[in-house]
Enzyme design. Structure first.
Site, PDB file in Angstrom:
ATOM      1  N   LYS A  81       0.796  -1.021   0.120  1.00 20.30           N
ATOM      2  CA  LYS A  81       0.129   0.004   0.080  1.00 20.30           C
ATOM      3  C   LYS A  81       0.800   1.379  -0.065  1.00 20.30           C
ATOM      4  O   LYS A  81       0.486   2.402  -0.294  1.00 20.30           O
ATOM      5  CB  LYS A  81      -1.114  -0.016   1.112  1.00 20.30           C
ATOM      6  CG  LYS A  81      -0.111   0.104   2.337  1.00 20.30           C
ATOM      7  CD  LYS A  81      -1.661   0.174   3.558  1.00 20.30           C
ATOM      8  CE  LYS A  81      -0.655  -0.078   5.124  1.00 20.30           C
ATOM      9  NZ  LYS A  81      -1.113   0.906   5.831  1.00 20.30           N
ATOM     10  N   ASP A  82       2.252   1.235   0.336  1.00 15.28           N
ATOM     11  CA  ASP A  82       3.178   2.438   0.347  1.00 15.28           C
ATOM     12  C   ASP A  82       3.590   2.738  -0.998  1.00 15.28           C
ATOM     13  O   ASP A  82       4.320   3.770  -1.280  1.00 15.28           O
ATOM     14  CB  ASP A  82       4.122   2.179   1.360  1.00 15.28           C
ATOM     15  CG  ASP A  82       3.762   2.077   2.708  1.00 15.28           C
ATOM     16  OD1 ASP A  82       2.765   2.927   3.057  1.00 15.28           O
ATOM     17  OD2 ASP A  82       4.682   1.595   3.546  1.00 15.28           O
ATOM     18  N   ARG A 127      -7.364   8.752   3.988  1.00 15.61           N
ATOM     19  CA  ARG A 127      -8.552   7.850   3.921  1.00 15.61           C
ATOM     20  C   ARG A 127      -9.405   7.282   5.150  1.00 15.61           C
ATOM     21  O   ARG A 127     -10.596   7.508   5.225  1.00 15.61           O
ATOM     22  CB  ARG A 127      -7.821   6.493   3.093  1.00 15.61           C
ATOM     23  CG  ARG A 127      -8.849   5.388   3.061  1.00 15.61           C
ATOM     24  CD  ARG A 127      -8.164   4.013   2.651  1.00 15.61           C
ATOM     25  NE  ARG A 127      -7.137   3.630   3.537  1.00 15.61           N
ATOM     26  CZ  ARG A 127      -7.435   2.966   4.622  1.00 15.61           C
ATOM     27  NH1 ARG A 127      -8.634   2.569   4.942  1.00 15.61           N
ATOM     28  NH2 ARG A 127      -6.451   2.718   5.425  1.00 15.61           N
ATOM     29  N   ARG A 128      -8.369   7.058   6.123  1.00 15.45           N
ATOM     30  CA  ARG A 128      -9.076   6.904   7.190  1.00 15.45           C
ATOM     31  C   ARG A 128      -9.790   7.980   7.790  1.00 15.45           C
ATOM     32  O   ARG A 128     -10.842   8.014   8.589  1.00 15.45           O
ATOM     33  CB  ARG A 128      -7.877   6.130   8.217  1.00 15.45           C
ATOM     34  CG  ARG A 128      -7.426   4.772   8.132  1.00 15.45           C
ATOM     35  CD  ARG A 128      -6.247   4.508   8.599  1.00 15.45           C
ATOM     36  NE  ARG A 128      -5.702   3.144   8.361  1.00 15.45           N
ATOM     37  CZ  ARG A 128      -4.594   2.786   8.476  1.00 15.45           C
ATOM     38  NH1 ARG A 128      -3.671   3.677   8.930  1.00 15.45           N
ATOM     39  NH2 ARG A 128      -4.060   1.559   8.052  1.00 15.45           N
ATOM     40  N   ARG A 145       1.824  10.307  12.631  1.00 12.96           N
ATOM     41  CA  ARG A 145       3.042   9.999  11.883  1.00 12.96           C
ATOM     42  C   ARG A 145       3.947   9.046  12.373  1.00 12.96           C
ATOM     43  O   ARG A 145       4.043   8.834  13.777  1.00 12.96           O
ATOM     44  CB  ARG A 145       3.782  11.105  11.022  1.00 12.96           C
ATOM     45  CG  ARG A 145       2.954  11.875  10.398  1.00 12.96           C
ATOM     46  CD  ARG A 145       2.506  11.278   9.019  1.00 12.96           C
ATOM     47  NE  ARG A 145       3.727  10.783   8.472  1.00 12.96           N
ATOM     48  CZ  ARG A 145       4.968  11.302   8.029  1.00 12.96           C
ATOM     49  NH1 ARG A 145       4.952  12.505   7.853  1.00 12.96           N
ATOM     50  NH2 ARG A 145       5.998  10.507   7.582  1.00 12.96           N
ATOM     51  N   ARG A 151       3.928   5.193  16.398  1.00 21.00           N
ATOM     52  CA  ARG A 151       2.681   5.626  16.590  1.00 21.00           C
ATOM     53  C   ARG A 151       2.010   5.021  17.818  1.00 21.00           C
ATOM     54  O   ARG A 151       1.140   5.787  18.439  1.00 21.00           O
ATOM     55  CB  ARG A 151       1.949   5.350  15.145  1.00 21.00           C
ATOM     56  CG  ARG A 151       2.053   6.218  14.114  1.00 21.00           C
ATOM     57  CD  ARG A 151       1.253   5.774  12.806  1.00 21.00           C
ATOM     58  NE  ARG A 151       1.964   4.614  11.951  1.00 21.00           N
ATOM     59  CZ  ARG A 151       1.259   3.837  11.611  1.00 21.00           C
ATOM     60  NH1 ARG A 151      -0.086   3.733  11.526  1.00 21.00           N
ATOM     61  NH2 ARG A 151       1.926   2.749  10.891  1.00 21.00           N
ATOM     62  N   CYS A 236      -2.082  12.316  -7.617  1.00 26.92           N
ATOM     63  CA  CYS A 236      -2.651  13.031  -6.411  1.00 26.92           C
ATOM     64  C   CYS A 236      -2.963  12.025  -5.385  1.00 26.92           C
ATOM     65  O   CYS A 236      -3.392  11.003  -5.550  1.00 26.92           O
ATOM     66  CB  CYS A 236      -3.769  13.873  -6.727  1.00 26.92           C
ATOM     67  SG  CYS A 236      -4.973  14.562  -5.429  1.00 26.92           S
TER      68      CYS A 236
END
Length: 308
Positions: A81-82, A127-128, A145, A151, A236
Site C-alpha cells: 500500500k506504500d 482515507r481513514r 506519523r 505511532r 494526487c
C-alpha cells in the site's frame, strides 16, 4: 561460478525488517543466498509534516528505488500500500506474497463510550480520516506519523481516545494489544495487508528467484485495487479505499471501491461482482463509474484543497 548473493533492501523499522526477513527466509528455503541491507527513508525521517504535504507518492520507497538503481541492493521489500502505482523506469513488480489481514483497527484507551459522544482519534491517513468523519462527524481527528512503534508510543503519550492502524502490521510484529476493535465498516487502502517485492527489470536471476514467492490470488486482487487507485488519483493523494476478494466457489471477484471528500461528508461508492475472466479491467471500469457519479468533480476539489 559462485551463486549470486541476493541483496534485500528494506526500511529499517521493525515491521519493514520483519517483512524483509520473511522474504529472506523464503528465498533461503529455495537455496538462494541472501543478505539484508537496511536504509532509512525520508518518510521515516520527516515526522513533523502530514504525508500529503511531502508529496506522498513514493515517500517510503524512493530511497530504496535509488539504492536499487545505483546497484547497492538487488531487490526491495515493501508494504504494497506504500508503493506508488507507477514504478520508476527499470524497476518491476517481481512478486506479491500471500495477503494477510486487510482490516483497519482502532486501538483505544479506556472504554468506547466516546464513540457515541465526542473525542479525538489519531491517524496520518486521509482515507481513514475521511471515513472516520463520515461515521463520526462530531469527532476530532489529529495527524499521526511514524512507523507503527512510534505511532503506538505517541498514542500512549497523548490524551487521544484511540488511533487507527492496519491490523496486519501490528499482527506481524506482535504489537496488537487487547484493547482494539475491528473497523470492518472501513474500506482498506488498496493492497492493504499485502507485501510486494520489486526488482530491476534487467535482473533475470533475481526476478526468477523472487517469482517463486508470488501468490496469484493476491496478485490479481491487488492489481484490481491499485488500478482503481491509479485511474482515480492520477498522481494526487485522496481518500480512496478499495478491496477485491476472490470467491473460489463461484469463481468471481467481489470489488468494493470508494472515494470520499476530505471532510468525509461526500461518499461515492462502487460495488461489483464479476466473473474472474473480467479481472483485468475491473479496477479501471470501477473508477470510471466513480467518475461518472460525481468523482471527476470531487477529485478536482480534493486536488485544489491539498494545494493550499
Amino acid at each position: 561460478m559462485a551463486q549470486k548473493v541476493i541483496r534485500i533492501g528494506t526500511r529499517d523499522s521493525e515491521l519493514a525488517l520483519w517483512q524483509a526477513h520473511t522474504v529472506q527466509k523464503k528465498l533461503n528455503n529455495l537455496d538462494y543466498k541472501t543478505e539484508i541491507i537496511a536504509v532509512k527513508s525520508q518518510g521515516d525521517i520527516i515526522l513533523d509534516k502530514p504525508l500529503y504535504e511531502l508529496g506522498i507518492t513514493g515517500i517510503f520507497t524512493k530511497t530504496l528505488d535509488i539504492a536499487m538503481i545505483n546497484g547497492q541492493v538487488d531487490i526491495a521489500v515493501h508494504s504494497m500500500k506504500d508503493v506508488p502505482t507507477v514504478l520508476p523506469t527499470g524497476i518491476v513488480q517481481a512478486a506479491v506474497l500471500e495477503r494477510a489481514n486487510t482490516l483497519d483497527i482502532l486501538v483505544h484507551k479506556g472504554n468506547l463510550d466516546f464513540l457515541n459522544e465526542s473525542g479525538t482519534i489519531a491517524t496520518g491517513s486521509l482515507r481513514r480520516q475521511a471515513q472516520w468523519w463520515n461515521k463520526y462527524p462530531n469527532h476530532t481527528v489529529v495527524d499521526l506519523r511514524g512507523n507503527v512503534n512510534t505511532r503506538m508510543q505517541k498514542l500512549q503519550e497523548n490524551d487521544w481516545k484511540g488511533a487507527i492502524f492496519a491490523a496486519a502490521g501490528l499482527e506481524r510484529i506482535n504489537l496488537k494489544p487487547e484493547n482494539y476493535i475491528n473497523l470492518d465498516w472501513m474500506i482498506p487502502a488498496p493492497a492493504q495487508g499485502a507485501m510486494v517485492v520489486v526488482a530491476m527489470a534487467s535482473d533475470d536471476f533475481c526476478r526468477d528467484a523472487v517469482a517463486q514467492l508470488n501468490d496469484i490470488e493476491t496478485e490479481v486482487c491487488t492489481h484490481i485495487e491499485r488500478q482503481f487507485l491509479k485511474t482515480l488519483e492520477g498522481g494526487c493523494t485522496a481518500p480512496i479505499g478499495a478491496l477485491a476478494r476472490y470467491n473460489e466457489i463461484e469463481d468471481t471477484i467481489h470489488f468494493n471501491g470508494v472515494l470520499f471528500s476530505l471532510d468525509g461528508k461526500q461518499k461515492i461508492e462502487v460495488n461489483k461482482i464479476v466473473p474472474i475472466e473480467e479481472w483485468k479491467k475491473l479496477g479501471y471500469n470501477s473508477a470510471q463509474e466513480i467518475f461518472a457519479n460525481g468523482g471527476t468533480k470531487l477529485m478536482a476539489t480534493i486536488k485544489e484543497s491539498l494545494k493550499k
